[in-house]
Design a protein around this motif. Structure first.
Motif, mmCIF file in Angstrom:
data_model
loop_
_atom_site.group_PDB
_atom_site.id
_atom_site.type_symbol
_atom_site.label_atom_id
_atom_site.label_comp_id
_atom_site.label_asym_id
_atom_site.label_seq_id
_atom_site.Cartn_x
_atom_site.Cartn_y
_atom_site.Cartn_z
ATOM 1 N N GLY A 1 11.190 -4.038 -5.076
ATOM 2 C CA GLY A 1 11.887 -2.836 -4.758
ATOM 3 C C GLY A 1 11.723 -2.519 -3.210
ATOM 4 N N ASP A 2 12.541 -1.674 -2.792
ATOM 5 C CA ASP A 2 12.845 -1.029 -1.380
ATOM 6 C C ASP A 2 11.318 -0.264 -1.096
ATOM 7 O OD1 ASP A 2 14.460 -0.638 1.120
ATOM 8 O OD2 ASP A 2 13.708 1.351 0.656
ATOM 9 N N LEU A 3 10.707 -0.624 0.043
ATOM 10 C CA LEU A 3 9.584 -0.108 0.573
ATOM 11 C C LEU A 3 9.792 1.537 0.887
ATOM 12 C CD1 LEU A 3 8.154 -2.677 2.981
ATOM 13 C CD2 LEU A 3 7.362 -2.200 0.757
ATOM 14 N N LYS A 4 10.744 1.747 1.475
ATOM 15 C CA LYS A 4 11.275 3.287 1.792
ATOM 16 C C LYS A 4 11.437 4.018 0.606
ATOM 17 C CE LYS A 4 11.436 3.559 6.181
ATOM 18 N NZ LYS A 4 10.408 4.602 7.042
ATOM 19 N N ARG A 5 12.165 3.510 -0.337
ATOM 20 C CA ARG A 5 12.213 4.330 -1.595
ATOM 21 C C ARG A 5 10.971 4.650 -2.386
ATOM 22 N NH1 ARG A 5 16.088 2.260 -6.815
ATOM 23 N NH2 ARG A 5 15.728 4.405 -7.974
ATOM 24 N N LYS A 6 10.105 3.546 -2.427
ATOM 25 C CA LYS A 6 8.897 3.797 -3.143
ATOM 26 C C LYS A 6 7.642 4.188 -2.311
ATOM 27 C CE LYS A 6 9.753 -0.019 -6.279
ATOM 28 N NZ LYS A 6 9.573 0.772 -7.640
ATOM 29 N N ASN A 7 7.848 4.706 -0.717
ATOM 30 C CA ASN A 7 6.926 5.246 -0.072
ATOM 31 C C ASN A 7 5.899 4.349 0.032
ATOM 32 O OD1 ASN A 7 8.322 7.693 0.487
ATOM 33 N ND2 ASN A 7 7.964 8.323 -1.717
ATOM 34 N N GLN A 8 6.010 3.091 0.268
ATOM 35 C CA GLN A 8 5.099 2.032 0.406
ATOM 36 C C GLN A 8 5.235 1.449 1.891
ATOM 37 O OE1 GLN A 8 5.853 -0.561 -2.813
ATOM 38 N NE2 GLN A 8 4.285 0.979 -4.288
ATOM 39 N N ILE A 9 4.168 0.599 2.171
ATOM 40 C CA ILE A 9 4.256 -0.016 3.341
ATOM 41 C C ILE A 9 3.560 -1.634 2.875
ATOM 42 C CG2 ILE A 9 4.197 1.504 5.460
ATOM 43 C CD1 ILE A 9 1.030 0.756 5.315
ATOM 44 N N ALA A 10 4.042 -2.826 3.425
ATOM 45 C CA ALA A 10 3.435 -4.107 2.954
ATOM 46 C C ALA A 10 2.911 -4.809 4.227
ATOM 47 C CB ALA A 10 4.588 -5.002 2.569
ATOM 48 N N LEU A 11 1.595 -5.405 3.786
ATOM 49 C CA LEU A 11 1.031 -5.993 4.910
ATOM 50 C C LEU A 11 1.095 -7.619 4.359
ATOM 51 C CD1 LEU A 11 -2.101 -3.940 5.367
ATOM 52 C CD2 LEU A 11 -0.275 -4.258 7.009
ATOM 53 N N ARG A 12 1.509 -8.350 5.401
ATOM 54 C CA ARG A 12 1.654 -9.712 5.101
ATOM 55 C C ARG A 12 0.906 -10.928 6.020
ATOM 56 N NH1 ARG A 12 7.479 -11.647 4.286
ATOM 57 N NH2 ARG A 12 7.135 -10.646 2.126
ATOM 58 N N PHE B 1 0.863 -1.154 -0.176
ATOM 59 C CA PHE B 1 0.020 -0.162 0.006
ATOM 60 C C PHE B 1 0.939 1.411 -0.057
ATOM 61 C CE2 PHE B 1 -2.276 -3.284 2.130
ATOM 62 C CZ PHE B 1 -3.748 -3.091 1.462
ATOM 63 N N ASN B 2 0.307 2.406 -0.385
ATOM 64 C CA ASN B 2 0.960 3.552 -0.362
ATOM 65 C C ASN B 2 1.300 4.003 1.150
ATOM 66 O OD1 ASN B 2 1.325 4.140 -3.195
ATOM 67 N ND2 ASN B 2 -0.453 4.971 -3.299
ATOM 68 N N GLN B 3 2.401 4.255 1.309
ATOM 69 C CA GLN B 3 2.383 4.923 2.746
ATOM 70 C C GLN B 3 1.573 5.960 3.531
ATOM 71 O OE1 GLN B 3 6.459 6.788 3.622
ATOM 72 N NE2 GLN B 3 6.839 5.601 5.137
ATOM 73 N N GLU B 4 0.881 6.538 2.560
ATOM 74 C CA GLU B 4 0.127 7.616 3.088
ATOM 75 C C GLU B 4 -1.087 7.046 3.582
ATOM 76 O OE1 GLU B 4 2.694 9.524 -0.078
ATOM 77 O OE2 GLU B 4 1.644 7.697 -0.086
ATOM 78 N N VAL B 5 -1.337 5.729 3.432
ATOM 79 C CA VAL B 5 -2.471 5.030 3.958
ATOM 80 C C VAL B 5 -2.370 5.073 5.802
ATOM 81 C CG1 VAL B 5 -3.471 2.689 4.674
ATOM 82 C CG2 VAL B 5 -3.021 3.257 2.365
ATOM 83 N N GLN B 6 -1.385 5.279 6.059
ATOM 84 C CA GLN B 6 -1.154 5.459 7.524
ATOM 85 C C GLN B 6 -1.478 6.804 8.098
ATOM 86 O OE1 GLN B 6 2.899 3.328 8.796
ATOM 87 N NE2 GLN B 6 3.254 4.639 7.176
ATOM 88 N N TRP B 7 -1.642 7.569 7.387
ATOM 89 C CA TRP B 7 -2.050 9.075 7.831
ATOM 90 C C TRP B 7 -3.751 9.359 7.907
ATOM 91 C CZ3 TRP B 7 1.803 11.601 3.533
ATOM 92 C CH2 TRP B 7 2.899 11.170 4.019
ATOM 93 N N MET B 8 -4.397 8.151 7.224
ATOM 94 C CA MET B 8 -5.774 8.286 7.197
ATOM 95 C C MET B 8 -6.276 7.784 8.544
ATOM 96 S SD MET B 8 -6.026 9.052 4.134
ATOM 97 C CE MET B 8 -7.914 9.045 3.692
ATOM 98 N N ASP B 9 -7.476 8.174 8.540
ATOM 99 C CA ASP B 9 -8.241 8.095 10.110
ATOM 100 C C ASP B 9 -8.403 6.593 10.301
ATOM 101 O OD1 ASP B 9 -10.776 7.050 9.348
ATOM 102 O OD2 ASP B 9 -11.266 9.193 8.684
ATOM 103 N N GLU B 10 -8.818 6.226 11.456
ATOM 104 C CA GLU B 10 -8.706 4.742 12.060
ATOM 105 C C GLU B 10 -9.932 3.839 11.302
ATOM 106 O OE1 GLU B 10 -8.748 4.072 16.088
ATOM 107 O OE2 GLU B 10 -6.681 5.031 16.230
ATOM 108 N N ASP B 11 -10.967 4.795 11.156
ATOM 109 C CA ASP B 11 -12.041 4.094 10.246
ATOM 110 C C ASP B 11 -11.603 3.440 9.004
ATOM 111 O OD1 ASP B 11 -13.686 4.279 12.567
ATOM 112 O OD2 ASP B 11 -14.783 6.128 11.741
ATOM 113 N N TYR B 12 -10.945 4.205 8.163
ATOM 114 C CA TYR B 12 -10.533 3.955 6.976
ATOM 115 C C TYR B 12 -9.347 2.770 6.968
ATOM 116 C CZ TYR B 12 -8.372 4.741 2.309
ATOM 117 O OH TYR B 12 -8.201 4.363 0.807
ATOM 118 N N GLN B 13 -8.497 3.114 7.922
ATOM 119 C CA GLN B 13 -7.612 1.865 8.030
ATOM 120 C C GLN B 13 -8.182 0.444 8.525
ATOM 121 O OE1 GLN B 13 -4.406 2.888 10.915
ATOM 122 N NE2 GLN B 13 -4.675 5.221 10.483
ATOM 123 N N LEU B 14 -9.226 0.501 9.003
ATOM 124 C CA LEU B 14 -9.940 -0.557 9.526
ATOM 125 C C LEU B 14 -10.472 -1.075 8.377
ATOM 126 C CD1 LEU B 14 -10.738 -2.658 11.692
ATOM 127 C CD2 LEU B 14 -12.755 -1.238 12.142
#
Length: 310
Positions: A275-286, A88-101
């Motif tokens: 590719g590197d997550l930091k470089r691509k501004n991403q996070i991964a969920l496994r 996912f794009n790293q910006e997902v972390q900045w959304m409110d908790e309802d969106y994250q859930l």
């Protein structure tokens, strides 16, 4: 705590979501629908088998007791780990908790679907779901059975089912036929069958009206049934030609989930080769799950369509 927080590298999935995933897995997997899982520790699990059942002896008063015949063996249910990794794009972390859930729920649904299908694909066909390749190192899978019936274009599908069941029942030690995993195309063929007039012509009356258009099936000829395209292996791999698997789903399979369902948040590195997550501004969920299973292959028969050109 936010489920997407970077402060924790691994979190446990909320219980209600994890429970829902297990339910969804049982709904999507034909094996899980026809054969109940059992508690299973991690690693290889050995099961005692009777190669030759012991026989009792009547003993008269004062008579000697004879040695009891019978042979014992063992089989091993081996662990098989399956995983799903989503970026996912790293910006997902900045959304409110309802969106994250909401995203977590979507991952739970899609992840459960993939992992439940993996159970069927591995145990039926020894197929790697991600690539569709055959895992040749796996020697225990249901479709290795030599008991096979061909579904030719002119054959009536219900008679082919009877033949497949007969291969298991009509032998010196009959097998208990209690499950039928069926591809949608075979269900469609069964639903199209008609009763016959006295002269043998089709009557126009559906032979199995409970099947409707064949879009779902839970029982056929008194046998529990479950429908799914994992029976043929598609779309993860090319069509195997298998249209039905008949057999002892209650005692012919030993399987279970050997580990809890963790959700791992990965914020650094290259966890999946993209590719590197930091470089691509991403996070991964496994999401990972460890199945353990063993199939008594000789307790199953399969219905197949003839290969092209045969």
């Amino acid at each position: 705590m936010s489920v997407f927080s970077t402060k924790e590298s691994k979190i446990l999935m909320p219980r209600e979501i994890a429970d829902g995933m297990i339910t969804r897995a049982q709904t999507l997997s034909t094996i899980a629908q026809l054969s109940g899982q059992e508690p299973m520790k991690f690693g290889n699990v050995d099961y005692i088998t009777f190669d030759d059942f012991p026989r009792a002896e009547f003993v008269g008063e004062g008579q000697d007791k004879s040695p009891t015949t019978g042979g014992f063996g063992a089989v091993t249910a081996k662990p098989h780990k399956a995983q799903v990794t989503m970026r996912f794009n790293q910006e997902v972390q900045w959304m409110d908790e309802d969106y994250q859930l909401d995203i977590l729920n979507q991952l739970a649904n899609k992840g459960a679907e993939a992992l439940s299908r993996a159970l069927d694909l591995g145990m039926y066909h020894r197929v790697q779901p991600l690539t569709g390749e055959v895992l040749h190192a796996w020697d225990n899978y249901i479709c290795a059975t030599t008991k096979t019936v061909k579904l030719s274009p002119k054959a009536e599908a219900d008679q082919v089912f009877r033949q497949a069941a007969g291969l298991l029942i009509e032998q010196q030690t009959p097998v208990d036929v209690n499950g039928f995993a069926v591809d949608p195309r075979l269900t469609w063929a069964l639903s199209n069958l008609q009763t016959k007039n006295a002269d043998g012509s089709p009557s126009g009356v559906q032979r199995y009206p409970n099947l409707g258009l064949g879009t779902s099936i839970s029982q056929f000829m008194g046998i529990n049934a479950a429908q799914g395209n994992t029976v043929a292996g598609t779309p993860e791999t090319k069509d195997t030609g298998v249209r039905g698997i008949v057999g002892d789903f209650k005692n012919g399979i030993r399987w279970g989930i050997q580990r809890e369902l963790p959700l791992e948040l990965i914020t650094t590195g290259d966890p999946d080769g993209q590719g590197d997550l930091k470089r691509k501004n991403q996070i991964a969920l496994r999401l990972e799950i460890v199945y353990g299973w063993y199939a008594f292959v000789e307790r199953f028969s399969k219905i197949v369509v003839p290969a092209a050109g045969s």
